[in-house]
Design a protein around this motif. Structure first.
Motif, PDB file in Angstrom:
ATOM      1  N   SER A   1     -16.988 -73.166   2.614  1.00  0.00           N
ATOM      2  CA  SER A   1     -16.481 -73.982   1.515  1.00  0.00           C
ATOM      3  C   SER A   1     -15.879 -73.111   0.413  1.00  0.00           C
ATOM      4  CB  SER A   1     -17.612 -74.843   0.946  1.00  0.00           C
ATOM      5  OG  SER A   1     -17.175 -75.503  -0.200  1.00  0.00           O
ATOM      6  N   ARG A   2     -16.591 -72.072   0.045  1.00  0.00           N
ATOM      7  CA  ARG A   2     -16.118 -71.160  -1.001  1.00  0.00           C
ATOM      8  C   ARG A   2     -14.847 -70.439  -0.545  1.00  0.00           C
ATOM      9  NH1 ARG A   2     -19.623 -67.665  -4.863  1.00  0.00           N
ATOM     10  NH2 ARG A   2     -18.163 -66.044  -5.444  1.00  0.00           N
ATOM     11  N   LEU A   3     -14.818 -70.008   0.702  1.00  0.00           N
ATOM     12  CA  LEU A   3     -13.658 -69.311   1.244  1.00  0.00           C
ATOM     13  C   LEU A   3     -12.454 -70.240   1.314  1.00  0.00           C
ATOM     14  CD1 LEU A   3     -12.554 -66.689   2.451  1.00  0.00           C
ATOM     15  CD2 LEU A   3     -13.376 -67.473   4.676  1.00  0.00           C
ATOM     16  N   ASN A   4     -12.645 -71.478   1.785  1.00  0.00           N
ATOM     17  CA  ASN A   4     -11.541 -72.429   1.857  1.00  0.00           C
ATOM     18  C   ASN A   4     -11.003 -72.781   0.477  1.00  0.00           C
ATOM     19  OD1 ASN A   4     -11.402 -72.540   4.628  1.00  0.00           O
ATOM     20  ND2 ASN A   4     -12.799 -74.272   4.783  1.00  0.00           N
ATOM     21  N   THR A   5     -11.880 -72.898  -0.506  1.00  0.00           N
ATOM     22  CA  THR A   5     -11.445 -73.143  -1.879  1.00  0.00           C
ATOM     23  C   THR A   5     -10.569 -71.989  -2.349  1.00  0.00           C
ATOM     24  OG1 THR A   5     -13.418 -74.435  -2.388  1.00  0.00           O
ATOM     25  CG2 THR A   5     -12.212 -73.501  -4.265  1.00  0.00           C
ATOM     26  N   GLY A   6     -10.997 -70.777  -2.083  1.00  0.00           N
ATOM     27  CA  GLY A   6     -10.212 -69.604  -2.450  1.00  0.00           C
ATOM     28  C   GLY A   6      -8.862 -69.588  -1.758  1.00  0.00           C
ATOM     29  N   LYS A   7      -8.847 -69.942  -0.489  1.00  0.00           N
ATOM     30  CA  LYS A   7      -7.581 -69.931   0.244  1.00  0.00           C
ATOM     31  C   LYS A   7      -6.636 -71.012  -0.279  1.00  0.00           C
ATOM     32  CE  LYS A   7      -8.910 -67.303   4.205  1.00  0.00           C
ATOM     33  NZ  LYS A   7      -8.643 -67.009   5.583  1.00  0.00           N
ATOM     34  N   MET A   8      -7.175 -72.168  -0.666  1.00  0.00           N
ATOM     35  CA  MET A   8      -6.323 -73.209  -1.260  1.00  0.00           C
ATOM     36  C   MET A   8      -5.731 -72.735  -2.584  1.00  0.00           C
ATOM     37  SD  MET A   8      -7.984 -76.938  -0.543  1.00  0.00           S
ATOM     38  CE  MET A   8      -9.716 -76.559  -0.719  1.00  0.00           C
ATOM     39  N   ILE A   9      -6.569 -72.128  -3.406  1.00  0.00           N
ATOM     40  CA  ILE A   9      -6.100 -71.626  -4.706  1.00  0.00           C
ATOM     41  C   ILE A   9      -5.034 -70.561  -4.512  1.00  0.00           C
ATOM     42  CG2 ILE A   9      -6.800 -70.288  -6.742  1.00  0.00           C
ATOM     43  CD1 ILE A   9      -9.542 -71.765  -6.511  1.00  0.00           C
ATOM     44  N   PHE A  10      -5.286 -69.613  -3.628  1.00  0.00           N
ATOM     45  CA  PHE A  10      -4.323 -68.537  -3.409  1.00  0.00           C
ATOM     46  C   PHE A  10      -3.074 -69.030  -2.681  1.00  0.00           C
ATOM     47  CE2 PHE A  10      -7.195 -65.793  -5.323  1.00  0.00           C
ATOM     48  CZ  PHE A  10      -6.736 -64.485  -5.328  1.00  0.00           C
TER      49      PHE A  10
END
Length: 191
Positions: free
Chosen positions: A4-13
């Motif tokens: 979840s944290r990684l996917n959030t980061g990938k969406m932001i980036f």
């Protein structure tokens, strides 16, 4: 939690790289039928930092924004009419360029030579789509004859030295941004 944290980061980036690609279009130096921009610097970086899927997604967002009319393409252009620009094939290639760059470099802590190879592979994808598209638009929209098209395609060679500089910059900066990304969105030991 990691996913979840990684996917959030990938969406932001992904959103960040779509915006950076748009910002790269603001640096425009006309050079014949197409212009020099900094866009592909950020396209290469998106693949290096986000990997093939999320990198391509960032560039699909960029293309969608432009096609829906936002002035994010070079020369502050946008809209569906942009597909008739000789340079649009290069923009159309951006998702594939990011995906190819991401596939080749997709290894945590990849060394600079691997990132440079990734950029070169992405560059090949860029020209394999962009050049034929440009030739098609020059012929069927602009009415160029075969010698004019060949001259325009040969003129693309002027972009190669600057593209090489962008690949080197993307490798160095992409590696640093990947470290920042991992520091923010991955807990220690989760790579």
């Amino acid at each position: 939690m990691k996913s979840s944290r990684l996917n959030t980061g990938k969406m932001i980036f992904s959103a960040l790289f779509a915006a950076l690609t748009a910002a790269g279009a603001l640096v425009t130096i006309p050079m014949g039928p197409i212009s020099f921009t900094l866009q592909n610097l950020f396209v290469f970086m998106s693949g290096i930092v986000l990997g093939p899927a999320w990198g391509a997604a960032s560039q699909l967002v960029y293309l969608a924004l432009g096609l829906f009319g936002l002035p994010v393409f070079s020369g502050l252009s946008g809209g569906f009419g942009s597909v008739l620009m000789p340079s649009f094939g290069f923009l159309l290639a951006f998702p594939l360029v990011s995906a190819v760059t991401g596939l080749v470099s997709n290894k945590p802590g990849a060394a600079i030579p691997r990132l440079l190879l990734a950029g070169l592979c992405g560059e090949l994808a860029l020209y394999l789509i962009g050049a034929p598209y440009m030739a098609m638009i020059l012929k069927y929209v602009n009415g160029f004859d075969f010698p004019q098209i060949l001259a325009a395609l040969a003129g693309l060679a002027v972009f190669l030295p600057m593209d090489a500089v962008k690949i080197v910059a993307a490798a160095g900066a992409g590696r640093r941004v990947m470290t920042i990304f991992n520091t923010i969105f991955l807990k220690k030991g989760e790579v």
